[in-house]
Write a protein that holds these residues in place. Sequence first.
Motif, PDB file in Angstrom:
ATOM      1  N   LYS A  26      27.759  -6.606 -16.142  1.00  0.00           N
ATOM      2  CA  LYS A  26      28.722  -5.870 -17.124  1.00  0.00           C
ATOM      3  C   LYS A  26      29.937  -5.972 -16.764  1.00  0.00           C
ATOM      4  O   LYS A  26      30.266  -6.285 -15.549  1.00  0.00           O
ATOM      5  N   TYR A  39      18.001 -13.231 -21.073  1.00  0.00           N
ATOM      6  CA  TYR A  39      18.933 -12.062 -21.124  1.00  0.00           C
ATOM      7  C   TYR A  39      20.203 -11.900 -21.799  1.00  0.00           C
ATOM      8  O   TYR A  39      20.808 -13.232 -21.932  1.00  0.00           O
ATOM      9  N   ARG A  40      20.337 -10.964 -22.392  1.00  0.00           N
ATOM     10  CA  ARG A  40      21.948 -10.875 -23.237  1.00  0.00           C
ATOM     11  C   ARG A  40      23.097 -10.787 -22.095  1.00  0.00           C
ATOM     12  O   ARG A  40      22.978 -10.527 -20.915  1.00  0.00           O
ATOM     13  N   SER A  41      24.089 -11.318 -22.411  1.00  0.00           N
ATOM     14  CA  SER A  41      25.107 -11.473 -21.418  1.00  0.00           C
ATOM     15  C   SER A  41      25.500  -9.874 -21.177  1.00  0.00           C
ATOM     16  O   SER A  41      25.311  -9.111 -21.973  1.00  0.00           O
ATOM     17  N   TYR A  73      27.863 -14.161 -16.010  1.00  0.00           N
ATOM     18  CA  TYR A  73      27.398 -14.038 -17.453  1.00  0.00           C
ATOM     19  C   TYR A  73      26.389 -12.581 -17.643  1.00  0.00           C
ATOM     20  O   TYR A  73      26.591 -12.092 -18.616  1.00  0.00           O
ATOM     21  N   LYS A  87      20.080 -17.300 -19.473  1.00  0.00           N
ATOM     22  CA  LYS A  87      20.708 -16.745 -20.760  1.00  0.00           C
ATOM     23  C   LYS A  87      19.745 -17.129 -21.837  1.00  0.00           C
ATOM     24  O   LYS A  87      19.953 -16.159 -22.646  1.00  0.00           O
ATOM     25  N   SER A 139      24.156  -7.635 -19.132  1.00  0.00           N
ATOM     26  CA  SER A 139      23.007  -6.685 -19.229  1.00  0.00           C
ATOM     27  C   SER A 139      22.651  -6.103 -17.878  1.00  0.00           C
ATOM     28  O   SER A 139      21.755  -5.063 -18.281  1.00  0.00           O
TER      29      SER A 139
END
Length: 242
Positions: free
Chosen positions: A155, A108-110, A152, A105, A112
């Motif tokens: 996509k 990387y953004r959720s 998480y 987390k 991704s």
Amino acid sequence: MSKATERCDSLPGCNYAIWQDSEEFCFTTDAVFLAAFPHLVRQARVLELGAGTGAISLLLAARGAAQVVGVDCNPHVVELMRRSIAANGLEECVSAELADLRELKALYRSESFDLIAANPPYRNSGKVRRVATAACHELTATLEDFFRAAAYLVKYRGRFAIVQLPERFTECMELALKYGLQPKKLQWVHAFADKPAWIFLMEMVKGGSYGLEVLPPLIMYNEDGSHSKQTLEYYGMAEEAE
């Protein structure tokens, strides 16, 4: 300087070389099967959790993924993967990251990635291997850690594909539902037609609807011990099956 136990092997089905170390976990048939199993969308951004030396990552790049990231917490195998990336001229589309999959987390953004692939450690008990211990046993991450990270990072409507032992199938189903990853495609893999399955391949979709497609079993060997047509197709050697 390279260690005496390091070697450069060839990946089946493509022209890529892969650096490995016999003191670490080297890729096997299950990695080849998993790399060929999931659906790959156009311009796919892919993450491999617990990538090791990156066989699955490299094979997914060979399939046409636009960007592939392999993550592992072992510095030596990450260095080997980076060496393979350079040897194959894949720096623009493949990368290897040294990181703990339980802490992604921070990196990387959720949501991704379009696809997440993982060949998690098979064992959470039993006799511990002396070689490649962490790759085969849950020492640095549990099976649930893989599912949590995948849920998480993938996509909405993206895919998570894994390979695991039959004895952990129920656990995988429970974790999939817990983290909103709907099982959509399943294949049991047998060494011989008259033997029990030794692994299974499963693809899940984040936020997917009910409906599981169970593919015909993948039988690795013919009765005489030669590779089956199915195996040769997975290995990119379909012409030998004719």
